[in-house]
Design a protein around this motif. Structure first.
Motif, PDB file in Angstrom:
ATOM      1  N   VAL A   1      -7.695   7.061  -0.211  1.00 21.97           N
ATOM      2  CA  VAL A   1      -8.494   7.565   0.927  1.00 21.97           C
ATOM      3  C   VAL A   1      -7.702   8.738   1.585  1.00 21.97           C
ATOM      4  O   VAL A   1      -6.466   8.435   1.758  1.00 21.97           O
ATOM      5  CB  VAL A   1      -8.311   6.379   1.950  1.00 21.97           C
ATOM      6  CG1 VAL A   1      -9.475   6.557   3.148  1.00 21.97           C
ATOM      7  CG2 VAL A   1      -8.802   5.090   1.170  1.00 21.97           C
TER       8      VAL A   1
ATOM      9  N   PRO B   1      -6.553   1.619  -2.692  1.00 24.91           N
ATOM     10  CA  PRO B   1      -6.281   2.919  -2.800  1.00 24.91           C
ATOM     11  C   PRO B   1      -5.331   3.306  -1.992  1.00 24.91           C
ATOM     12  O   PRO B   1      -4.960   2.710  -0.765  1.00 24.91           O
ATOM     13  CB  PRO B   1      -7.677   3.408  -1.980  1.00 24.91           C
ATOM     14  CG  PRO B   1      -8.403   2.169  -1.533  1.00 24.91           C
ATOM     15  CD  PRO B   1      -7.736   0.867  -2.475  1.00 24.91           C
TER      16      PRO B   1
ATOM     17  N   PHE C   1       4.620   0.088   4.424  1.00 21.48           N
ATOM     18  CA  PHE C   1       3.931   0.850   3.418  1.00 21.48           C
ATOM     19  C   PHE C   1       5.008   1.558   2.366  1.00 21.48           C
ATOM     20  O   PHE C   1       6.196   1.536   2.744  1.00 21.48           O
ATOM     21  CB  PHE C   1       3.088   2.134   4.125  1.00 21.48           C
ATOM     22  CG  PHE C   1       2.043   1.760   5.033  1.00 21.48           C
ATOM     23  CD1 PHE C   1       0.897   1.433   4.613  1.00 21.48           C
ATOM     24  CD2 PHE C   1       2.555   1.364   6.316  1.00 21.48           C
ATOM     25  CE1 PHE C   1      -0.146   1.150   5.391  1.00 21.48           C
ATOM     26  CE2 PHE C   1       1.399   1.144   7.318  1.00 21.48           C
ATOM     27  CZ  PHE C   1       0.078   0.808   6.913  1.00 21.48           C
TER      28      PHE C   1
ATOM     29  N   LEU D   1      -3.170   5.852   0.718  1.00 21.39           N
ATOM     30  CA  LEU D   1      -3.637   6.606   1.771  1.00 21.39           C
ATOM     31  C   LEU D   1      -2.878   7.995   1.700  1.00 21.39           C
ATOM     32  O   LEU D   1      -1.623   7.842   1.193  1.00 21.39           O
ATOM     33  CB  LEU D   1      -2.997   5.920   3.062  1.00 21.39           C
ATOM     34  CG  LEU D   1      -3.331   4.398   3.169  1.00 21.39           C
ATOM     35  CD1 LEU D   1      -2.749   4.140   4.369  1.00 21.39           C
ATOM     36  CD2 LEU D   1      -4.845   4.176   3.030  1.00 21.39           C
TER      37      LEU D   1
ATOM     38  N   ARG E   1       0.916  -1.226  -0.058  1.00 21.28           N
ATOM     39  CA  ARG E   1       0.150   0.079  -0.035  1.00 21.28           C
ATOM     40  C   ARG E   1       0.738   1.306  -0.012  1.00 21.28           C
ATOM     41  O   ARG E   1       1.800   1.542   0.676  1.00 21.28           O
ATOM     42  CB  ARG E   1      -0.791   0.144   1.229  1.00 21.28           C
ATOM     43  CG  ARG E   1      -1.944   0.823   1.227  1.00 21.28           C
ATOM     44  CD  ARG E   1      -3.220   0.695   0.459  1.00 21.28           C
ATOM     45  NE  ARG E   1      -3.967  -0.267   1.329  1.00 21.28           N
ATOM     46  CZ  ARG E   1      -5.442  -0.149   1.657  1.00 21.28           C
ATOM     47  NH1 ARG E   1      -5.874   0.894   0.920  1.00 21.28           N
ATOM     48  NH2 ARG E   1      -5.880  -0.831   1.962  1.00 21.28           N
TER      49      ARG E   1
END
Lengths: 269, 269
Positions: free
Chosen positions: B83, B61, B30, B63, B2
């Motif tokens: 998001v 999606p 991340f 962040l 992500r």
């Protein structure tokens, strides 16, 4: 004056950044206090006493910015005569849902040692110190970036900040009066042209800064400062060295702009 | 993996601190990206493109952590396939009510120049550099604090961090092999006993660090490191010099602890 407290069971750096960012939106003054490392009941009770005293003294409830997530000391802090703001809370549940993972609050994670990035930073600080102000021109191979500019344009603080905050190895080299007659990239910097990043500064600000250090000298004279600034800016343009004007910028802004313009990777996140 | 974006029309330091603090609660990895100085429509659109690409690439999606309050570019960012988390928003209305003042969002306030604190910091950096590692023992009058300790216990990075972040003038003085036979506070430091703050470190960690610099030397030998650590800790106790063990601490934690234990005022807030 209203008191603002930044408190945490760690360094409280996160609470400070959070609180300052919020309070900076309001055009009024605050009395700032940081209380770090609230790790025991005793320390939480002592913090509560300080906060309650500030509330009595100021006549209005103190503002308390904190990041306690799950913590037994949190209850003590929440029983203070104060208004509490916890910036993690509103976001934890939505993020848990988005990531489909439960949060695992651990104290001291944000600003504690992450082995790899720690070594990078100490190494980068040592590099910045030994390659400051042109003191060593034989080790530019290792540099991530080489800041150039006239004396007092912001090279040293920027190099150190890049090292301490981001683990980036920044050397810096000053252009002095001796270089000005025919300003060019020195031979030892030529192979590293792509690592060069220029700083410049408004002549008037340079005059003021230099005057504070050596008043009534050639070094701080208007004529000298204007000439040096004019010459380095000409060099940056002719040699296509990217550069920024640091006059109105803080060290944080100078370094953030250097990262943006160069695309350098920060080693610490 | 992500992607997490930290974005702002300023340095994005606040977004980074906010985002990292939140994400550090989640035991997963991340991919981190910072986009600073989104001040124009073009830059906002370019950021949107990067964010949308990260979402397509990652399959989930991205962040996005941001601090836009009232800004025309905010709409562009909010239209990303991502998001969004804005940490100021949940707190602005409650604070407006508490303070009975309207928020006046101004970009670049948090990490930009505040004239007074800026000069403090540059002066403090110069002080730390000229009073590093015992290189000048005649100027301790001006020090806010004098860090002492054996070589490689964290004195230099801590002095620089105190200067850059807090505008605190920190000198530092090393105890070396020559001092060890009969370790005492040197005569030139005696008048400043109250400014002394000791750093110590576990002998094994010291051996590892010194070995990385000078392998198989007396300097990095187990015997020497253990002896030096033992002697300085004895001195700290006998002379009632406050001290901390830096082995497991980051520069942020070391300096936060120094501020807590000494009660030193930070010049920058």
């Amino acid at each position: 004056m209203r008191s603002a407290f930044y408190i945490s069971d760690g360094t409280a750096i996160t609470s400070e950044v959070f609180g300052h960012a919020l309070l900076s939106l309001f055009p009024t003054e605050f009395e700032h206090h940081t209380i770090s490392f609230i790790e025991t009941t005793e320390k939480a009770l002592a913090a509560k006493e300080r906060i309650n005293k500030a509330t009595s003294r100021g006549g209005k409830p103190a503002l308390v910015f904190h990041t306690f997530v799950n913590n037994e000391n949190r209850e003590i802090i929440e029983s203070c005569d104060a208004v509490l703001y916890n910036f993690l809370e509103p976001f934890v549940a939505p993020l848990e849902k988005e990531l489909a993972i439960k949060a695992k609050p651990t104290t001291h994670r944000t600003h504690s040692i992450h082995e790899k990035s720690y070594d990078y930073r100490i190494e980068a600080v040592n590099y910045a110190l030994t390659n400051d102000d042109g003191s060593n021109v034989t080790n530019y191979e290792e540099a991530d970036v080489i800041l150039v500019g006239v004396s007092r344009s912001g090279k040293t603080p920027s190099s150190l900040y890049l090292a301490l905050q981001y683990g980036i190895k920044a050397a810096n080299y000053p252009f002095t009066d001796d270089d000005m007659e025919e300003l060019k990239i020195p031979s030892f910097l030529k192979p590293f042209h792509k690592k060069l990043f220029g700083l410049t500064i408004d002549a008037q600000r340079l005059i003021d800064i230099r005057d504070g250090r050596m008043a009534n000298s050639k070094y701080s004279s208007a004529r000298q400062c204007r000439m040096e600034v004019r010459e380095v800016e000409k060099l940056y343009k002719n040699e296509q060295i990217p550069f920024i004007n640091t006059t109105k910028l803080s060290v944080e802004e100078i370094t953030a702009k250097i990262l943006t313009e160069t695309g350098l990777q920060r080693y610490k996140y």
